[in-house]
Scaffold this motif. Structure first.
Motif, PDB file in Angstrom:
ATOM      1  N   VAL A  45       1.175  -0.585   0.080  1.00  0.00           N
ATOM      2  CA  VAL A  45       0.158  -0.077  -0.373  1.00  0.00           C
ATOM      3  C   VAL A  45       0.740   1.227   0.032  1.00  0.00           C
ATOM      4  N   ASP A  46       1.891   1.437   0.853  1.00  0.00           N
ATOM      5  CA  ASP A  46       2.938   2.263   0.706  1.00  0.00           C
ATOM      6  C   ASP A  46       3.143   2.557  -0.291  1.00  0.00           C
ATOM      7  N   GLU A  47       3.803   1.474  -1.906  1.00  0.00           N
ATOM      8  CA  GLU A  47       4.235   2.281  -3.076  1.00  0.00           C
ATOM      9  C   GLU A  47       3.113   2.147  -3.812  1.00  0.00           C
ATOM     10  N   LEU A  48       2.190   1.184  -3.959  1.00  0.00           N
ATOM     11  CA  LEU A  48       0.986   1.944  -4.250  1.00  0.00           C
ATOM     12  C   LEU A  48       0.763   4.081  -4.339  1.00  0.00           C
ATOM     13  N   LEU A  49       0.563   4.212  -3.222  1.00  0.00           N
ATOM     14  CA  LEU A  49       0.104   5.350  -2.947  1.00  0.00           C
ATOM     15  C   LEU A  49       1.708   5.862  -3.110  1.00  0.00           C
ATOM     16  N   GLY A  50       2.487   6.214  -2.759  1.00  0.00           N
ATOM     17  CA  GLY A  50       4.059   6.839  -3.705  1.00  0.00           C
ATOM     18  C   GLY A  50       3.564   6.710  -4.502  1.00  0.00           C
ATOM     19  N   ARG A  51       3.884   6.054  -5.604  1.00  0.00           N
ATOM     20  CA  ARG A  51       3.720   5.828  -7.072  1.00  0.00           C
ATOM     21  C   ARG A  51       2.436   6.465  -7.758  1.00  0.00           C
ATOM     22  N   GLU A  52       1.597   6.240  -6.816  1.00  0.00           N
ATOM     23  CA  GLU A  52       0.443   7.804  -7.507  1.00  0.00           C
ATOM     24  C   GLU A  52       0.553   8.959  -7.250  1.00  0.00           C
ATOM     25  N   LEU A  53       0.990   8.921  -5.916  1.00  0.00           N
ATOM     26  CA  LEU A  53       1.501  10.407  -5.765  1.00  0.00           C
ATOM     27  C   LEU A  53       2.397  10.988  -7.094  1.00  0.00           C
ATOM     28  N   ALA A  54       3.965  10.177  -7.084  1.00  0.00           N
ATOM     29  CA  ALA A  54       4.433  10.656  -7.785  1.00  0.00           C
ATOM     30  C   ALA A  54       4.202  11.268  -9.293  1.00  0.00           C
ATOM     31  N   ALA A  55       2.915   9.934  -9.836  1.00  0.00           N
ATOM     32  CA  ALA A  55       2.355  10.152 -11.018  1.00  0.00           C
ATOM     33  C   ALA A  55       1.682  11.558 -11.183  1.00  0.00           C
ATOM     34  N   THR A  56       0.953  11.773  -9.653  1.00  0.00           N
ATOM     35  CA  THR A  56      -0.116  12.840  -9.769  1.00  0.00           C
ATOM     36  C   THR A  56       0.986  14.154 -10.114  1.00  0.00           C
ATOM     37  N   ILE A  57       1.999  14.104  -9.208  1.00  0.00           N
ATOM     38  CA  ILE A  57       2.574  15.604  -8.769  1.00  0.00           C
ATOM     39  C   ILE A  57       3.359  15.866 -10.745  1.00  0.00           C
ATOM     40  N   GLY A  58       4.063  13.938 -11.027  1.00  0.00           N
ATOM     41  CA  GLY A  58       4.720  14.561 -13.148  1.00  0.00           C
ATOM     42  C   GLY A  58       3.301  15.324 -13.793  1.00  0.00           C
ATOM     43  N   GLY A  59       2.765  15.015 -13.239  1.00  0.00           N
ATOM     44  CA  GLY A  59       1.965  15.654 -14.912  1.00  0.00           C
ATOM     45  C   GLY A  59       1.388  14.932 -15.671  1.00  0.00           C
ATOM     46  N   ALA A  60       0.421  15.345 -17.222  1.00  0.00           N
ATOM     47  CA  ALA A  60       0.158  14.275 -18.028  1.00  0.00           C
ATOM     48  C   ALA A  60       1.636  13.530 -18.978  1.00  0.00           C
ATOM     49  N   GLN A  61       1.678  12.425 -19.227  1.00  0.00           N
ATOM     50  CA  GLN A  61       2.551  11.795 -20.109  1.00  0.00           C
ATOM     51  C   GLN A  61       3.391  13.033 -20.904  1.00  0.00           C
ATOM     52  N   PRO A  62       4.234  12.113 -21.085  1.00  0.00           N
ATOM     53  CA  PRO A  62       4.748  10.920 -20.617  1.00  0.00           C
ATOM     54  C   PRO A  62       5.510  10.952 -19.703  1.00  0.00           C
ATOM     55  N   PHE A  63       5.268  12.336 -18.316  1.00  0.00           N
ATOM     56  CA  PHE A  63       5.649  12.611 -17.572  1.00  0.00           C
ATOM     57  C   PHE A  63       5.025  12.107 -16.313  1.00  0.00           C
ATOM     58  N   ARG A  64       3.952  11.640 -16.199  1.00  0.00           N
ATOM     59  CA  ARG A  64       3.225  10.428 -15.349  1.00  0.00           C
ATOM     60  C   ARG A  64       3.864   9.674 -15.062  1.00  0.00           C
ATOM     61  N   THR A  65       4.225   8.899 -16.140  1.00  0.00           N
ATOM     62  CA  THR A  65       4.469   7.524 -16.397  1.00  0.00           C
ATOM     63  C   THR A  65       5.632   7.348 -16.348  1.00  0.00           C
ATOM     64  N   LEU A  66       6.828   8.504 -16.813  1.00  0.00           N
ATOM     65  CA  LEU A  66       8.294   8.536 -15.658  1.00  0.00           C
ATOM     66  C   LEU A  66       7.826   9.039 -14.207  1.00  0.00           C
ATOM     67  N   GLY A  67       7.332   9.317 -13.932  1.00  0.00           N
ATOM     68  CA  GLY A  67       7.113   9.769 -12.617  1.00  0.00           C
ATOM     69  C   GLY A  67       6.939   8.630 -11.287  1.00  0.00           C
ATOM     70  N   GLU A  68       6.041   7.476 -12.363  1.00  0.00           N
ATOM     71  CA  GLU A  68       5.388   6.468 -11.369  1.00  0.00           C
ATOM     72  C   GLU A  68       7.279   5.426 -11.471  1.00  0.00           C
ATOM     73  N   ALA A  69       7.939   5.539 -12.675  1.00  0.00           N
ATOM     74  CA  ALA A  69       9.109   4.538 -12.815  1.00  0.00           C
ATOM     75  C   ALA A  69       9.875   5.228 -11.859  1.00  0.00           C
ATOM     76  N   THR A  70      10.604   6.689 -11.868  1.00  0.00           N
ATOM     77  CA  THR A  70      11.567   7.116 -11.207  1.00  0.00           C
ATOM     78  C   THR A  70      11.401   7.542  -9.607  1.00  0.00           C
TER      79      THR A  70
END
Length: 165
Positions: free
Chosen positions: A87-112
């Motif tokens: 759950v920590d990973e799920l929430l963290g990944r989603e937060l990074a993606a949400t902050i990252g913005g639109a694609q491709p930055f959303r996916t890059l935020g998740e990966a990063t």
């Protein structure tokens, strides 16, 4: 949890005030990725980080979602930590993606996020979600802040709009 405008502002302030922790994480991640991908990337300053935080929280619809994820990760703890790992990973990944913005930055935020999370460890008395929160903030905001050469150039895949109707 009550999310009021005041609570969203308080979460923004908390995220802004964490620049002394998040900016070095961003720069560590950028340096490691630059080496990994044999490219140059500019480091981030605390001023750039705080400006990016302000930009995210200026968009009310985005701000309320970021504030909620931040608040949950600040407080979430699971006895023994490991059962709550997913759950920590799920929430963290989603937060990074949400902050990252639109694609491709959303996916890059998740990966990063996953890349950053490997090197971030909380203190023994901190809630389990806090290290994931720090990794998510570093991953998401580093996507928003310029400095990568590929984002400073026009894409070779851009196609001019058609003039036909």
């Amino acid at each position: 949890m009550d999310l009021t405008p005041e609570r969203v502002a308080a979460e923004r302030d908390w995220v802004r005030d964490r620049s002394d922790r998040i900016v070095p994480l961003i720069n560590d991640v950028r340096s490691a990725l630059a080496t990994e991908f044999d490219t140059a990337v500019d480091p981030v300053t605390a001023t750039q980080y705080r400006a990016a935080v302000d930009q995210v929280f200026a968009d009310g619809d985005l701000a309320v979602n970021v504030a909620a994820l931040v608040a949950i990760l600040r407080e979430i703890d699971v006895e023994g930590d490991y059962p709550g790992f997913v759950v920590d990973e799920l929430l963290g990944r989603e937060l990074a993606a949400t902050i990252g913005g639109a694609q491709p930055f959303r996916t890059l935020g998740e990966a990063t996020f996953h890349y950053a999370d490997v090197g971030v460890h909380g203190e023994g008395d901190e809630p389990a979600g806090l290290d994931d929160l720090d990794a998510a903030l570093a991953a998401g905001f580093q996507e928003r802040i310029p400095g990568w050469s590929w984002t400073d150039e026009p894409s070779p895949f851009s196609i001019e709009p058609s003039q036909e109707r």
